[in-house]
Design a protein around this motif. Structure first.
Motif, short mmCIF file in Angstrom:
data_model
loop_
_atom_site.label_atom_id
_atom_site.label_comp_id
_atom_site.label_asym_id
_atom_site.label_seq_id
_atom_site.Cartn_x
_atom_site.Cartn_y
_atom_site.Cartn_z
N ALA A 1 0.84 -1.14 0.07
CA ALA A 1 -0.07 -0.02 0.08
C ALA A 1 0.85 1.27 0.19
N ASP A 2 0.34 2.30 -0.62
CA ASP A 2 0.95 3.46 -0.45
C ASP A 2 0.65 4.47 0.51
N MET A 3 -0.43 4.22 1.21
CA MET A 3 -1.16 5.34 2.09
C MET A 3 -2.02 4.37 3.28
N PHE A 4 -1.84 4.90 4.53
CA PHE A 4 -2.75 4.25 5.44
C PHE A 4 -3.41 5.24 6.19
N VAL A 5 -4.69 5.18 6.37
CA VAL A 5 -5.50 6.24 6.74
C VAL A 5 -6.31 5.42 8.13
N VAL A 6 -6.03 6.02 9.14
CA VAL A 6 -6.52 5.34 10.55
C VAL A 6 -7.67 6.18 11.22
N GLN A 7 -8.68 5.63 11.75
CA GLN A 7 -9.73 6.33 12.47
C GLN A 7 -9.44 5.72 14.09
#
Length: 418
Positions: free
Chosen positions: A90-96
């Motif tokens: 993956a190129d990006m990780f978005v976290v909630q």
């Protein structure tokens, strides 16, 4: 760092990188560190898509974990998710649900959770593990606190955006999404957003992504009213945010919607986002349903939504560690319900002679124990992904593998740099 001496064209530079890589392989099947750097750069040149992973990681509630184990849970999650993101290329990780105001305001006084929030420990641990697991690739991470007021107390969380610097460059954000009409609208928790330019090393693509991260209001007592309102307010706010952007921007909304795709798309239409669709096909659930109740209560409440259906697809990631935990639980369950082990199961799990509740072949107590451990190491959500297909894919597909190239590629020099 390698560069083309004659021009900045990515095509000729990529050809030369293949040439140098092949020369390394003539010397040794295992290239030295500089060879690994070339391989990574070449892979980035050839990439035809950008992959964005998103997950609600369950790390913001003071009630979820005791303060004595909180830092260990935080470090395990940072390590596990970083490994997953790198493994998925993956190129990006978005976290909630990263640590935020709730822990700072309601965590144990002078405790581990408050200290971790104050020091930004999760962001540091995540970034360190991303770099270590990707052979030194350059990652950057930013966080944004997302408030949620209960009376006068902020019980909010943080959202995190982490990305490979050879894949994206940050243009704007992270910022909180504003409602269109503050006199009549409000978010339960405001979404966060960033704008990124899509990159290939040394080659501007001219493509831009607007990534919106959401954690919307959960349905309570089967009443979807507040959740629907949250989705509708989100839709109106995204319409306005789109309007403010310059040029063509692909919008991708990811995260925990606490609502089914049918509900979300319906409310988006009411809000003016009628061209937005779900990129998930509903073939996989996004919760840890196999470890809850009877193991059959699955739903799709996390999502990926976009209007650019031609370039954006999405799905739910397979996590081998979670599958392994489920298979082991199923394999061990029959033995725990028979013979001498059954009595031990009674004492350890049930504390007496109560009947063992068998739900789909697994004692309820066992399923609960495994579930809580998975929540500590991972989350109660499965990670999802969005894959954006780059417009420059035809250039990136070049398969030049020869040692000798045209004369225009001869002027390549190597210089030292960071």
């Amino acid at each position: 760092m390698l560069h083309c001496a004659k021009c900045n064209c990515g095509r000729s530079r990529a050809k030369k990188l293949v040439t140098v890589e092949n020369l390394y392989k003539l010397v040794d099947e295992t290239p030295p560190q500089s060879g690994k750097l070339l391989e990574r750069t070449l892979r980035a040149f050839r990439a035809t898509s950008k992959k964005i992973v998103s997950c609600n990681i369950k790390l913001m509630n003071p009630l979820d974990y005791s303060d004595s184990i909180f830092e260990g849970v935080l470090r395990d999650k940072a390590k596990n998710f970083a490994r997953l993101v790198v493994r998925e290329e993956a190129d990006m990780f978005v976290v909630q649900e990263a640590p935020g105001a709730a822990l700072r305001n309601k965590g144990k006084v002078n405790g581990n959770a408050r200290r971790c929030v104050k020091n930004g420990t999760f962001l540091d641990e995540l970034l360190r593990n991303l770099v270590e697991n990707s052979d030194g690739d350059q990652w950057r991470a930013e966080s944004r606190e997302v408030p949620k007021y209960e009376g006068k107390v902020d019980m909010g969380e943080s959202h995190v955006f982490a990305w490979r610097e050879d894949a994206f460059s940050l243009v704007d954000g992270p910022s909180l999404l504003c409602v269109v009409d503050s006199s009549s609208e409000r978010f339960h928790r405001p979404p966060s957003w960033c704008v990124f330019d899509v990159r290939r090393p040394g080659v501007p693509t001219g493509e831009r992504l607007l990534i919106v991260s959401v954690h919307l209001k959960a349905v309570q007592n089967n009443d979807t009213t507040r959740t629907r309102e949250d989705v509708r307010v989100l839709g109106r706010a995204v319409v306005e945010l789109q309007r403010q952007q310059r040029g063509t921007v692909t919008v991708i909304i990811v995260g925990d919607f606490n609502a089914s795709p049918t509900l979300v798309v319906s409310e988006f239409q009411e809000a003016g986002l009628g061209d937005f669709v779900s990129a998930l096909d509903n073939s996989k659930f996004t919760n840890m349903y196999r470890f809850c109740g009877n193991g059959a209560d699955g739903h799709v409440y996390d999502g990926v939504y976009t209007s650019n259906r031609g370039q954006v697809e999405g799905g739910v990631l397979d996590v081998p560690e979670v599958d392994a935990a489920y298979n082991e639980m199923k394999d061990k369950a029959p033995n725990l319900m028979a013979g001498d082990l059954c009595a031990i199961m009674h004492r350890i799990v049930y504390g007496g002679d109560a009947a063992i509740v068998d739900l789909n072949g697994v004692p309820l107590g066992l399923r609960t124990i495994v579930r809580e451990e998975l929540y500590r190491q991972w989350s109660d959500h499965m990670p999802i992904y969005a894959k954006y297909s780059c417009l420059m894919a035809s250039d990136a597909d070049a398969k030049d593998t020869g040692v000798a190239e045209s004369k225009e590629d001869e002027g390549v020099s190597e210089s030292k740099g960071n």
